[in-house]
Enzyme design. Structure first.
Site, PDB file in Angstrom:
ATOM      1  N   GLU A  40     -13.155  -0.125   2.528  1.00  0.00           N
ATOM      2  CA  GLU A  40     -13.267   0.938   1.521  1.00  0.00           C
ATOM      3  C   GLU A  40     -13.230   0.360   0.109  1.00  0.00           C
ATOM      4  O   GLU A  40     -13.546   1.055  -0.845  1.00  0.00           O
ATOM      5  CB  GLU A  40     -12.156   1.983   1.731  1.00  0.00           C
ATOM      6  CG  GLU A  40     -10.768   1.554   1.333  1.00  0.00           C
ATOM      7  CD  GLU A  40     -10.115   0.595   2.323  1.00  0.00           C
ATOM      8  OE1 GLU A  40     -10.797   0.129   3.254  1.00  0.00           O
ATOM      9  OE2 GLU A  40      -8.927   0.294   2.141  1.00  0.00           O
ATOM     10  N   HIS A  96     -10.245  -4.401   4.339  1.00  0.00           N
ATOM     11  CA  HIS A  96     -10.407  -3.139   3.594  1.00  0.00           C
ATOM     12  C   HIS A  96     -11.881  -2.840   3.286  1.00  0.00           C
ATOM     13  O   HIS A  96     -12.339  -3.108   2.157  1.00  0.00           O
ATOM     14  CB  HIS A  96      -9.641  -3.217   2.274  1.00  0.00           C
ATOM     15  CG  HIS A  96      -8.163  -3.095   2.443  1.00  0.00           C
ATOM     16  ND1 HIS A  96      -7.502  -1.885   2.454  1.00  0.00           N
ATOM     17  CD2 HIS A  96      -7.220  -4.027   2.618  1.00  0.00           C
ATOM     18  CE1 HIS A  96      -6.216  -2.085   2.625  1.00  0.00           C
ATOM     19  NE2 HIS A  96      -6.016  -3.370   2.730  1.00  0.00           N
ATOM     20  N   CYS A 112      -6.446  -1.941   8.063  1.00  0.00           N
ATOM     21  CA  CYS A 112      -5.262  -2.672   7.606  1.00  0.00           C
ATOM     22  C   CYS A 112      -3.974  -2.013   8.125  1.00  0.00           C
ATOM     23  O   CYS A 112      -3.719  -2.063   9.324  1.00  0.00           O
ATOM     24  CB  CYS A 112      -5.293  -2.840   6.096  1.00  0.00           C
ATOM     25  SG  CYS A 112      -4.276  -4.236   5.561  1.00  0.00           S
TER      26      CYS A 112
HETATM   27  N1  GLN Z   1       1.088  -5.437   4.789  1.00  0.00           N
HETATM   28  C1  GLN Z   1       0.897  -4.025   4.979  1.00  0.00           C
HETATM   29  C2  GLN Z   1       1.740  -3.502   6.114  1.00  0.00           C
HETATM   30  O1  GLN Z   1       2.199  -4.255   6.917  1.00  0.00           O
HETATM   31  C3  GLN Z   1      -0.551  -3.672   5.213  1.00  0.00           C
HETATM   32  C4  GLN Z   1      -1.346  -4.041   4.012  1.00  0.00           C
HETATM   33  C5  GLN Z   1      -2.509  -3.166   3.746  1.00  0.00           C
HETATM   34  O2  GLN Z   1      -2.720  -2.105   4.324  1.00  0.00           O
HETATM   35  N2  GLN Z   1      -3.280  -3.611   2.791  1.00  0.00           N
HETATM   36  O3  GLN Z   1       1.909  -2.334   6.181  1.00  0.00           O
END
Ligand code: GLN
Length: 199
Positions: free
Chosen positions: A173, A171, A78
């Protein structure tokens, strides 16, 4: 085998717990010197602007780029995937910028638009992986040296790999399925004797 998790902000503890559930200890990384002793590194989800700011503040940027070039596996999940990408929209300062892909932040809307979807992950042979997306980015495009490992049913790229660099915009995890963590660990144990991406 020592797996580090960048612990500046975000859900590094959840990664540690998932690794623990498969019998792997890990190290929370808060100082660039700690990178030397690692065999692999996870850059967790969180807020990419905050993590990028802390990477600069604690002088992590160049050591992280060197780590990526060393051939040791690095997995960005992410926000971590955002930080690995060479091209990102709306990130007001540089991330690690080592992976040949373009990423678009918050591509699926706000926190309330979080969703889960079963994806076929190339490299997992035993069934689909239930992926959790929270204010996730999407991978808009990859260069020819980056392999797409997973897509949503509408074709959007959500997982990719460039040699030793792995990016998932969801995610793994969170949830109960440790298969992607196992996949990542095999990237370290089966590591070829060559330099990493971007070397
Ligand atoms: N929206 C977040 C960002 O741009 C990332 C979201 C996440 O890691 N769950 O940093």
């Amino acid at each position: 085998m020592t797996t580090g998790i960048l612990a500046l902000q975000g859900d590094f503890r959840e990664h540690a717990e998932m690794l623990m559930s498969i019998g792997e200890a890990s190290l929370e990384v808060r100082h660039p010197d700690q990178l030397d002793c690692l065999d692999a590194l996870i850059v967790p989800g969180g807020e990419s602007t905050t993590i990028a700011r802390l990477i600069l503040k604690y002088e992590f940027r160049e050591p992280l780029q060197l780590f990526c070039r060393s051939g040791r596996p690095v997995w960005g999940t992410c926000a971590g995937a955002i930080l690995l990408a060479k091209e990102v929209d709306r990130l007001d300062r540089p991330g690690i910028e080592t992976m040949n892909m373009a990423v678009s932040r918050n591509a699926f809307g706000r926190q309330v638009n979080s969703f889960e979807e079963e994806i076929e992950f190339k490299g997992l042979t035993d069934g689909a992986f239930r992926a959790i997306f929270i204010r996730a980015p999407l991978i808009e495009s990859v260069e020819t040296d980056v392999e797409v490992l997973g897509r949503l049913s509408n074709g959007v790229i959500v997982a990719a790999r460039q040699r030793n660099l792995l990016a998932t915009v969801f995610h793994p995890e969170l949830g109960q399925d440790p298969r992607l963590h196992k996949y990542f660990l095999t990237m370290a144990t089966n590591r070829p004797a060559e330099a990493g991406a971007g070397a």
